[in-house]
Design a protein around this motif. Structure first.
Motif, PDB file in Angstrom:
ATOM      1  N   VAL A   8       0.835  -1.195   0.000  1.00 40.61           N
ATOM      2  CA  VAL A   8       0.000   0.000   0.000  1.00 40.61           C
ATOM      3  C   VAL A   8       0.870   1.246   0.000  1.00 40.61           C
ATOM      4  O   VAL A   8       1.690   1.456   0.904  1.00 40.61           O
ATOM      5  CB  VAL A   8      -0.938   0.018   1.226  1.00 40.61           C
ATOM      6  N   PHE A   9       0.703   2.068  -1.023  1.00 41.35           N
ATOM      7  CA  PHE A   9       1.359   3.372  -1.096  1.00 41.35           C
ATOM      8  C   PHE A   9       0.370   4.448  -0.676  1.00 41.35           C
ATOM      9  O   PHE A   9      -0.779   4.446  -1.128  1.00 41.35           O
ATOM     10  CB  PHE A   9       1.851   3.661  -2.514  1.00 41.35           C
ATOM     11  N   TYR A  36      -1.743  -1.344  -3.971  1.00 44.72           N
ATOM     12  CA  TYR A  36      -2.863  -0.419  -3.774  1.00 44.72           C
ATOM     13  C   TYR A  36      -2.315   0.995  -3.627  1.00 44.72           C
ATOM     14  O   TYR A  36      -1.349   1.223  -2.893  1.00 44.72           O
ATOM     15  CB  TYR A  36      -3.655  -0.786  -2.518  1.00 44.72           C
ATOM     16  N   LEU A  37      -2.924   1.922  -4.327  1.00 50.77           N
ATOM     17  CA  LEU A  37      -2.566   3.333  -4.227  1.00 50.77           C
ATOM     18  C   LEU A  37      -3.694   4.022  -3.481  1.00 50.77           C
ATOM     19  O   LEU A  37      -4.769   4.276  -4.042  1.00 50.77           O
ATOM     20  CB  LEU A  37      -2.379   3.948  -5.622  1.00 50.77           C
ATOM     21  N   ALA A  38      -3.460   4.302  -2.208  1.00 49.39           N
ATOM     22  CA  ALA A  38      -4.530   4.769  -1.319  1.00 49.39           C
ATOM     23  C   ALA A  38      -4.482   6.283  -1.141  1.00 49.39           C
ATOM     24  O   ALA A  38      -3.416   6.869  -0.938  1.00 49.39           O
ATOM     25  CB  ALA A  38      -4.415   4.076   0.037  1.00 49.39           C
ATOM     26  N   THR A  56      -6.136   3.837  -6.518  1.00 46.48           N
ATOM     27  CA  THR A  56      -6.902   2.622  -6.787  1.00 46.48           C
ATOM     28  C   THR A  56      -7.893   2.325  -5.671  1.00 46.48           C
ATOM     29  O   THR A  56      -8.755   1.466  -5.826  1.00 46.48           O
ATOM     30  CB  THR A  56      -5.972   1.410  -6.966  1.00 46.48           C
ATOM     31  N   CYS A  57      -7.753   3.021  -4.554  1.00 47.19           N
ATOM     32  CA  CYS A  57      -8.685   2.854  -3.442  1.00 47.19           C
ATOM     33  C   CYS A  57      -8.598   4.073  -2.539  1.00 47.19           C
ATOM     34  O   CYS A  57      -7.680   4.892  -2.661  1.00 47.19           O
ATOM     35  CB  CYS A  57      -8.385   1.579  -2.648  1.00 47.19           C
ATOM     36  N   ALA A  65      -2.660  -3.544   4.926  1.00 46.41           N
ATOM     37  CA  ALA A  65      -1.342  -3.504   4.285  1.00 46.41           C
ATOM     38  C   ALA A  65      -0.393  -4.519   4.908  1.00 46.41           C
ATOM     39  O   ALA A  65      -0.286  -4.617   6.128  1.00 46.41           O
ATOM     40  CB  ALA A  65      -0.746  -2.107   4.410  1.00 46.41           C
ATOM     41  N   ASP A  66       0.291  -5.263   4.055  1.00 46.05           N
ATOM     42  CA  ASP A  66       1.448  -6.044   4.504  1.00 46.05           C
ATOM     43  C   ASP A  66       2.690  -5.164   4.474  1.00 46.05           C
ATOM     44  O   ASP A  66       3.542  -5.243   5.348  1.00 46.05           O
ATOM     45  CB  ASP A  66       1.651  -7.261   3.597  1.00 46.05           C
TER      46      ASP A  66
END
Length: 227
Positions: A8-9, A36-38, A56-57, A65-66
């Motif tokens: 997650v970015f 995922y681009l949060a 993207t979200c 997030a991992d």
């Protein structure tokens, strides 16, 4: 089959695009990775270099997030005062397997207490403020302390990403990935850090960064009060 690895970015206006795109290029090739681009909304995010990014979200519906990765840039000044963004970082930072940043993204982690007592790095022009967030400053391009990985300024994000890739997928995978991306830096000048810089280049960059740094430090102090 590799397990899914949620990377997650965190996106915010006026981030430094290479802080994001460098690690993205590397980490998106990890086995089982799902990126995922949060952001706060699905609106396009302007960066510091014309490029805009499409989330993207949203923070509200992003999967756990991992790997949490926070880029930097001048937009950090406002990001650290954004309650929704900081709440998301606090939530994901508490449960991610790897909590990471590039450049001044370290201050988004630090303003939520995630660097307290941790060795960390950031862009050289902002390094002295790491103690403001309880971190232990280390002048290296990549610093690891437990599950916290921090990268120095901008291009150091690529080195950070390969370091993390080796941690997750092993040295040989990371080496093959480096070869595939032909990451073999040979810059035309050996002037990429203050200790190697000419006086003229250092003066020019200090004139650029110092006024911004003082303004940033004031906002950082405000953000720390709201912790």
């Amino acid at each position: 089959m590799a397990e899914t690895l949620n990377i997650v970015f965190v996106l915010f206006p006026n981030l430094t695009q290479l802080d994001f795109t460098g690690p993205l290029q590397v980490l998106s090739r990890l086995p089982g990775s799902k990126v995922y681009l949060a952001a706060k909304s699905m609106d396009a995010i302007p960066t510091d270099a014309v490029l805009t990014l499409n989330p993207t979200c949203m923070f509200s519906d992003c999967p756990p997030a991992d790997v949490l990765c926070v880029p930097g840039g001048f937009g950090v000044d406002d990001a650290i005062l954004d309650e929704e963004l900081m709440g998301f970082v606090k939530r994901e930072g508490a449960r991610a397997k790897y909590v990471t940043s590039v450049c001044t993204g370290s201050y988004i982690l630090g303003a939520e207490g995630l660097l307290n007592g941790k060795r960390a790095t950031t862009h050289w022009a902002y390094h002295e403020a790491l103690t403001d967030v309880g971190a232990i400053p280390v002048k290296e391009r990549v610093v690891r302390d437990g599950n916290i990985f921090t990268g120095g300024g901008v291009t150091a994000g690529i080195d950070f990403a390969f370091t993390l890739a080796a941690e997750i997928a092993g040295d040989e995978f990371a080496k093959a990935l480096q070869l595939g991306l032909e990451y073999d830096p040979a810059p035309p000048f050996d002037c990429g850090s203050p200790g190697k810089s000419t006086n003229e280049a250092l003066d020019a960059m200090n004139q650029r960064y110092r006024p911004r740094f003082e303004e940033f430090r004031g906002k950082l102090a405000l953000a720390m009060k709201t912790q």
